[in-house]
Design a protein around this motif. Structure first.
Motif, PDB file in Angstrom:
ATOM      1  N   ARG A 224      -5.800   1.215   9.396  1.00 17.81           N
ATOM      2  CA  ARG A 224      -4.713   0.235   9.433  1.00 17.81           C
ATOM      3  C   ARG A 224      -3.417   0.925   9.023  1.00 17.81           C
ATOM      4  N   LEU A 225      -2.446   0.894   9.927  1.00 14.06           N
ATOM      5  CA  LEU A 225      -1.220   1.677   9.801  1.00 14.06           C
ATOM      6  C   LEU A 225      -0.484   1.410   8.498  1.00 14.06           C
ATOM      7  N   PHE A 226      -0.347   0.156   8.121  1.00 13.09           N
ATOM      8  CA  PHE A 226       0.449  -0.177   6.940  1.00 13.09           C
ATOM      9  C   PHE A 226      -0.220   0.341   5.667  1.00 13.09           C
ATOM     10  N   PHE A 227      -1.551   0.224   5.590  1.00 14.19           N
ATOM     11  CA  PHE A 227      -2.274   0.764   4.438  1.00 14.19           C
ATOM     12  C   PHE A 227      -2.212   2.289   4.434  1.00 14.19           C
ATOM     13  N   ASP A 228      -2.259   2.875   5.615  1.00 16.14           N
ATOM     14  CA  ASP A 228      -2.198   4.331   5.712  1.00 16.14           C
ATOM     15  C   ASP A 228      -0.890   4.853   5.120  1.00 16.14           C
ATOM     16  N   PHE A 229       0.213   4.154   5.392  1.00 18.49           N
ATOM     17  CA  PHE A 229       1.488   4.590   4.823  1.00 18.49           C
ATOM     18  C   PHE A 229       1.483   4.478   3.301  1.00 18.49           C
ATOM     19  N   GLN A 230       0.893   3.401   2.775  1.00 16.16           N
ATOM     20  CA  GLN A 230       0.851   3.254   1.316  1.00 16.16           C
ATOM     21  C   GLN A 230      -0.005   4.345   0.678  1.00 16.16           C
ATOM     22  N   LEU A 231      -1.055   4.769   1.374  1.00 17.88           N
ATOM     23  CA  LEU A 231      -1.860   5.887   0.886  1.00 17.88           C
ATOM     24  C   LEU A 231      -1.027   7.167   0.859  1.00 17.88           C
ATOM     25  N   ARG A 232      -0.289   7.420   1.937  1.00 13.85           N
ATOM     26  CA  ARG A 232       0.571   8.602   1.971  1.00 13.85           C
ATOM     27  C   ARG A 232       1.618   8.557   0.870  1.00 13.85           C
ATOM     28  N   ARG A 233       2.117   7.385   0.621  1.00 13.10           N
ATOM     29  CA  ARG A 233       3.109   7.201  -0.449  1.00 13.10           C
ATOM     30  C   ARG A 233       2.528   7.637  -1.801  1.00 13.10           C
ATOM     31  N   LEU A 234       1.294   7.189  -2.092  1.00 14.64           N
ATOM     32  CA  LEU A 234       0.651   7.577  -3.346  1.00 14.64           C
ATOM     33  C   LEU A 234       0.392   9.083  -3.401  1.00 14.64           C
ATOM     34  N   LEU A 235      -0.144   9.636  -2.326  1.00 15.63           N
ATOM     35  CA  LEU A 235      -0.439  11.064  -2.313  1.00 15.63           C
ATOM     36  C   LEU A 235       0.842  11.894  -2.423  1.00 15.63           C
ATOM     37  N   GLY A 236       1.927  11.392  -1.847  1.00 17.82           N
ATOM     38  CA  GLY A 236       3.203  12.083  -1.957  1.00 17.82           C
ATOM     39  C   GLY A 236       3.728  12.108  -3.382  1.00 17.82           C
ATOM     40  N   GLU A 237       3.272  11.159  -4.201  1.00 23.97           N
ATOM     41  CA  GLU A 237       3.708  11.096  -5.597  1.00 23.97           C
ATOM     42  C   GLU A 237       2.831  11.922  -6.532  1.00 23.97           C
ATOM     43  N   ALA A 238       1.733  12.473  -6.005  1.00 25.14           N
ATOM     44  CA  ALA A 238       0.832  13.268  -6.848  1.00 25.14           C
ATOM     45  C   ALA A 238       1.519  14.495  -7.451  1.00 25.14           C
TER      46      ALA A 238
END
Length: 421
Positions: free
Chosen positions: A48-62
């Motif tokens: 699901r595209l919208f959830f995928d972006f939120q996952l990327r957002r979290l990983l980008g903050e690692a």
């Protein structure tokens, strides 16, 4: 190219500064514009595209201390490849609370480890709160999670050069944090006002750029402006199209700080905050330089052009809350006023626009429209305008460089140092 020396506190090398100078001179790195709602040119991890972006957002903050890759992966494995909002909230709320308990147990024996753990806890609680609906009875749950997040954030930033502040605004106040820069104990320093987007909170702005700005000698006022963070959740302050009112209040606040040089105040806005920043730049001329971190030319066009149902649903819910306080008619009417078109020609001070070519939420064409409409001359030392687009497929090409946030820093911070020092 500017002959002005690089700011001595900059952590960026000379090569990167030269690149930013080329950008400031008006160089464009444009990829083929991507239509709103198109598939990004990067592989998707969740169905699901919208959830995928939120996952990327979290990983980008690692890399910034806001997440741990192994923790995020474990939570996502529990959620599954086709997540629901309820499963997401359960997983990340549980993870955040577990880390908050771990932090409390560690605080006496390992205060630094406890702070790092609490900062991750805060960001996971933010990620959980994001998917709690803001309307009806679930709003109480959302605000309760938000309170937990703020408590963990306070522990996570204990001992850092950050303080919670309140900015006088009309007949109330705006909640904010001020991050004092490193190495300027007795000297005045430049500062920026930093506004977030539709779902932003000041605590996340700290991760995205607050710490890095301070590390480079620039104070950062992280504002929960109208429609954001604590100002929305605790005080019911809704967003407004004429955001220069909030910017003026923030600039007034910085101007009262004897350590801030009132002639060296900048402005950053990210995502919908990019609209707030551009709109403010047209009217608040005490702002010496503006960074539009993800351009918004016309919010109603973005809302109308969405093709995926989940993003439409999110924008409708959050828009009804942020713009209308739960009133969908008011939200719809107000959202139509969020366009830069009538005022872009009034922008005269330096402006830098940063956008990702693979932005699946806002098409890169909106960044180009803003760049074309700004009438600021391109002479470097007068009032440069600049557009930098992270090319398709490269780290940082997503919405607001969420997948690789330093891609924005590499352009933004040297440019701000050049403009404010």
């Amino acid at each position: 190219m500017s002959s002005r020396p690089m700011h001595p506190r900059s952590t960026f090398g000379r090569r990167r500064f030269l690149v930013s100078g080329a950008v400031a001179a008006g160089a464009l790195a444009l990829a083929t514009p991507m239509p709103a709602g198109a598939e990004p040119a990067v592989p998707r991890w969740l169905d699901r595209l919208f959830f995928d972006f939120q996952l990327r957002r979290l990983l980008g903050e690692a890399p910034l201390g806001g997440a741990n890759v192994a923790e995020v992966v474990a939570a996502v494995q529990e959620i599954g490849p086709s997540p629901s909002a309820q499963a997401w909230v359960r997983a990340f709320a549980a993870l955040g609370r577990d880390l908050a308990r771990q932090s409390a147990d560690m605080i006496a024996s390992d205060p630094n480890g406890a702070a790092a753990t609490a900062l991750r806890a805060a960001n996971y609680l933010r990620a959980a709160e994001f998917f709690v609906e803001p309307l009806g009875s679930s709003l109480d749950t959302k605000i309760a999670l938000y309170r937990e997040m703020r408590q963990s954030f306070a522990i996570g930033t204990r001992g850092q050069r950050i303080e919670a502040v309140q900015i006088p605004y009309e007949n109330t106040v705006l909640d904010a944090y001020y991050v004092r820069p490193d190495g300027v104990a007795d000297a005045t320093h430049p500062a920026v006002v930093f506004f977030g987007g539709l779902d932003s909170v000041g605590e996340e702005l700290y991760l995205w750029a607050g710490k890095e700005l301070a590390r480079n000698g620039i104070g950062a006022l992280l504002v929960d402006g109208p429609g954001n963070g604590a100002s929305l959740r605790f005080r019911g302050i809704l967003s407004r199209y004429d955001y220069e009112a909030a910017t003026a209040a923030a600039v007034d606040f910085l101007g009262r700080d004897p350590k801030v040089d009132p002639d060296r105040i900048g402005l950053i806005g990210i995502s919908l905050g990019g609209y707030y920043a551009a709109r403010s730049a047209a009217f608040e001329h005490r702002v010496r330089a503006t960074v539009v971190w993800g351009a918004i030319w016309d919010e109603s066009e973005i809302l109308a052009s969405r093709s995926d149902i989940e993003t439409k649903f999110f924008l409708a819910q959050y828009g009804t809350w942020v713009f209308g306080g739960g009133n969908p008619v008011r939200a719809f009417i107000d959202a139509r006023r969020f366009t830069i078109a009538p005022v872009a020609h009034l922008i005269r001070n330096p402006i830098l626009i940063i956008h990702g070519a693979d932005d699946a939420l806002v098409p890169v064409s909106q960044a180009q429209q803003l760049y074309d409409a700004v009438q600021a001359p391109k002479a470097l030392h007068q009032a440069p305008k600049a557009l930098h687009v992270v090319p398709s497929g490269r780290p940082g090409s997503a919405h607001c460089q969420a997948d690789h946030i330093p891609a924005a820093w590499e352009v933004m911070i040297p440019w701000l140092l050049d403009q404010l020092t």
